[in-house]
Design an enzyme around this catalytic site. Structure first.
Site, short mmCIF file in Angstrom:
data_model
loop_
_atom_site.label_atom_id
_atom_site.label_comp_id
_atom_site.label_asym_id
_atom_site.label_seq_id
_atom_site.Cartn_x
_atom_site.Cartn_y
_atom_site.Cartn_z
N ARG A 122 5.35 1.28 -1.23
CA ARG A 122 5.34 0.08 -0.38
C ARG A 122 4.51 -1.00 -1.07
O ARG A 122 3.40 -0.73 -1.52
CB ARG A 122 4.74 0.43 0.97
N ARG A 140 -4.15 -3.42 5.93
CA ARG A 140 -2.76 -3.41 5.44
C ARG A 140 -2.32 -4.83 5.06
O ARG A 140 -3.12 -5.76 5.09
CB ARG A 140 -1.85 -2.83 6.52
N CYS A 194 13.61 0.94 12.57
CA CYS A 194 12.78 1.50 11.49
C CYS A 194 13.64 2.41 10.62
O CYS A 194 14.74 2.78 11.03
CB CYS A 194 11.63 2.28 12.11
N CYS A 216 7.18 1.55 14.62
CA CYS A 216 7.19 0.75 13.38
C CYS A 216 8.06 -0.51 13.47
O CYS A 216 7.80 -1.48 12.77
CB CYS A 216 7.63 1.61 12.21
#
Ligand code: SRM
Ligand code: SF4
Length: 654
Positions: A77, A146, A453, A502
């Site tokens: 990611r 994040r 998601c 998510c």
């Protein structure tokens, strides 16, 4: 103000991950050792530390065979503050997806890209390529700050948007891990080729504000244990909720003066969505307004909030470790008071803001400096080539030819920025040739505003399908709305394969949350602009029963909505009890739609004139179903008609 003593050592044991972080030598081990081993996967302990480097160990769940080793693969990611993807990085990712991945790129709900399907032996080369092409995966996962989100739209004549981008970058830098582990492991110690860090940010990170930093540590903000859990930040402008601000741990809202100059920020904190089924102590929660700070104090307030969560967040129970639980347990006043201790002075009151609205910024638009931007819708963020839709090819060709910067959106879409108007026809030609729709008016709105998601087959936590199931389910919802005379209606639908949330389903007008194989918990009543939490109306709805479950609710909406009232607003106004009551007494007035999407079952509905209007279901064997479908197509009849004719003959009903 004097900072109070640190929290007493709790009687409960810290969770296992706390020990792994402590023993990792600032995120080095066991990853550094195990990456050198000729194996298909890492140990369980190493996978926890690997997350901080931006990678998840997964396996292709479609390929699981009992007794055989899992088909291990890795997800990577990227971290892109404000969704910024320079052209060089995009082209590198596009190539990596083909070289090492599963030939797709996945735009995420936090403005990053994910690559799936990378083998362990290729992980180092893939991460090194990303770093060398101006990207990073460091801190994209793990107990740390994040990706920092910001509205993706390049409105160059609206200075507040520029500030949101600028501070998304700066806060991302402020909270970035300082360990050398990342470059040591993935670049053999070479330093990254990146722009010099803003001296203001560097100084702010080191500044000791009343206990905000850990002295003499490789990680001045995080210490050896990093955060108790993931920490999510966004920066936005008044009125723009494209970043789903109420679901973030911390949001800064840019406040400018009438001349458009930056004055400071409103601060929200305590949002978060992850929950666990049947555990009421876990819940989705909206962020609360906390305070206002002048621009000079912005780094200190962010550090103060991070330090409060770092020192007081629950490290014993990972299900209770997010900032939302700390704020919920303490209440906003106690939380604010603790933040003020780390901040070193009282905070100013929150400034009033206009209503927040959601926008997706799709299509060709002026960006305010003579150039254009183009927002492109990507179904569930999956950039791929499939059939007549060659999205991956189109994007590569456009970025290669015109060297365009991309901004990923929080809605799994992307924006091509800074387009010279004279290049518009050539770009449009590529899109048309590759089957990519650029006019948002031509996208079915249920699809346009929906998100799902990844879930199966890559996500290890998925209980059921999401990304692969949503297209069929949206088509069925569309067919049902059309049948009920709600052709012009659309609303925000979001789906996840488990309750972690998510794709932020708890903010949707209609949310599906995987709760058992092929079944979903259904949530109703979020707002079209994601400013309110939805509520669960049913725990386990089998996907075959979606039409019979939603039909009474849509009919109630049609009959009792107020002028221009959206579906989510309607559900919220009337409440779930009224919806349940209406559904219990509901008598369908028309023949319900058949469920041609579902391979093993078909609805055997009663005739229009039959006294009972409720719908029954029967299961068919696959071979019977397939033959039935074939016959229905060749005879131009519906499957329901044929089933009814056959059963009437068999049961000798006239
Ligand atoms: Fe997420 C875990 C995918 C945004 C809440 N998330 C996961 C993992 C890594 C599964 C795992 O732990 O093994 C998923 C990988 C699936 C796969 O195969 O790729 C995963 N999350 C995603 C993405 C890709 C979904 C998407 O459709 O784009 C998003 C990546 C964002 C990014 O670029 O950083 C993603 N995850 C979110 C969001 C939305 C957001 O951040 O705005 C949430 C809800 C907001 C929140 O955090 O409260 C979210 N993901 C979770 C949770 C629950 C956290 C909690 O507090 O309980 C988990 C599980 C966990 O952390 O234990 C999780
Ligand atoms: Fe996996 Fe659940 Fe997140 Fe979907 S919501 S990606 S199933 S963790």
């Amino acid at each position: 103000m004097v900072k109070s003593a640190p929290p007493p050592l709790t009687a409960r044991k810290p969770s296992k991950v706390e020990g792994l972080k402590e023993n990792s030598n600032f995120l080095r081990e066991p990853v550094a050792t195990q990456i050198l081993e000729d194996t298909t996967h890492f140990s369980e302990d190493a996978t926890q530390i690997l997350k901080f480097h931006g990678s998840y160990q997964q396996d292709n769940r479609d390929n699981r065979v009992k007794g055989q080793e899992k088909d291990y693969q890795f997800m990577l990611r990227t971290k892109n503050p404000g969704g910024l993807v320079p052209p060089q990085l995009y082209l590198a990712l596009d190539k990596l997806a083909d070289e090492y991945g599963n030939h797709t790129l996945r735009a995420t709900t936090r403005q990053g890209f994910q690559l799936h399907g990378i083998l362990k032996k290729n992980l180092k080369a893939a991460i090194a390529t990303i770093i060398k092409n101006l990207g990073s995966t460091l801190g994209a996962c793990g107990d740390i700050n994040r990706n920092v989100m910001a509205p993706p739209v390049p409105f160059k004549n609206r200075p507040e948007y520029g500030y949101a981008w600028e501070y998304a970058e700066k806060i991302a830098d402020l909270l970035s891990p300082q360990t050398g582990a990342y470059y040591e492991i993935w670049l053999d110690g070479e330093k990254a080729i990146s722009a010099e860090e803003d001296p203001e940010v560097k100084a702010a990170r080191q500044r000791n504000g009343n206990g905000t930093i850990v002295h003499d540590s490789e990680e001045p903000l995080y210490g050896t244990h990093y955060m108790p859990r993931k920490f999510k930040v966004s920066v936005t402008v008044p009125g723009d909720n494209s970043i789903d601000l109420y679901s973030q741990d911390l949001t800064l809202v840019v406040i400018t003066n009438p001349g458009g100059e930056l004055e400071g920020f409103d601060v929200f904190a305590g949002g978060g969505l992850g929950r666990t089924h049947n555990k009421e102590e876990t819940f989705a929660r909206l962020a609360d307004p906390i305070c206002y700070v002048d621009k000079a104090d912005v780094y200190d307030i962010v550090k103060a909030i991070v330090a409060t969560q770092r020192d007081y967040g629950d490290r014993t129970d990972r299900r209770h470790a997010r900032l939302k639980y700390l704020i919920n347990d303490w209440g906003v006043d106690k939380f604010r008071a603790k933040v003020e201790e780390y901040f070193g002075k009282p905070v100013a009151p929150f400034k009033q803001l206009p209503e927040f609205k959601y926008e997706d910024f799709l299509g060709w638009q002026e960006q305010g400096d003579g150039k254009l931007f183009l927002g492109i819708s990507i179904d569930n963020g999956r950039v791929k080539d499939e059939g007549s839709l060659q999205l991956k090819t189109a994007l590569r060709e456009i970025v290669e030819k015109f060297n365009l910067t991309i901004r990923l959106t929080p809605h799994q879409n992307l924006i091509l920025c800074d387009i010279d108007p004279e290049n518009k026809p050539a770009i449009q030609e590529i899109l048309d040739r590759c089957g990519v729709v650029s006019d948002p008016g031509k996208i079915e709105p249920l699809f346009r505003y929906a998100m799902a998601c990844p879930a199966l087959p890559t996500c290890g936590l998925a209980i059921t399908e999401s990304e692969r199931a949503i297209p069929g389910i949206l088509e069925r919802v569309r067919a049902l709305l059309d049948k009920l005379g709600l052709q012009d209606e659309h609303f925000v639908v979001r789906m996840t394969g488990c309750p972690n949330g998510c794709a932020r389903p708890y903010m949707a007008e209609l949310g599906f949350v995987g709760s058992a194989p092929e079944s979903y918990q259904v949530w109703l009543g979020g707002s079209p602009h994601q400013t309110r939490l939805a509520q669960p109306i049913v725990e386990k709805l089998h996907h075959n029963d979606i039409e019979s479950f939603l039909e009474p609710i849509f009919v109630y909406f049609k009959k009792s909505r107020q002028l221009e009232e959206s579906f989510g607003d309607f559900c919220d106004r009337v409440g779930l009890d009224a919806i349940r009551e209406f559904a219990a007494q509901y008598q369908p007035e028309t023949v319900p739609v058949t469920t041609e999407e579902t391979p093993t079952q078909v609805a055997a509905t009663k005739k229009k004139a039959a006294p009972s209007r409720s719908r029954s279901r029967i299961s068919l064997y696959d071979e019977v179903y397939n033959k039935l479908k074939e016959t229905a197509t060749s005879e131009g009849k519906s499957m329901t008609e044929i089933v009814n004719e056959a059963l009437k003959a068999y049961l000798q009903i006239d």
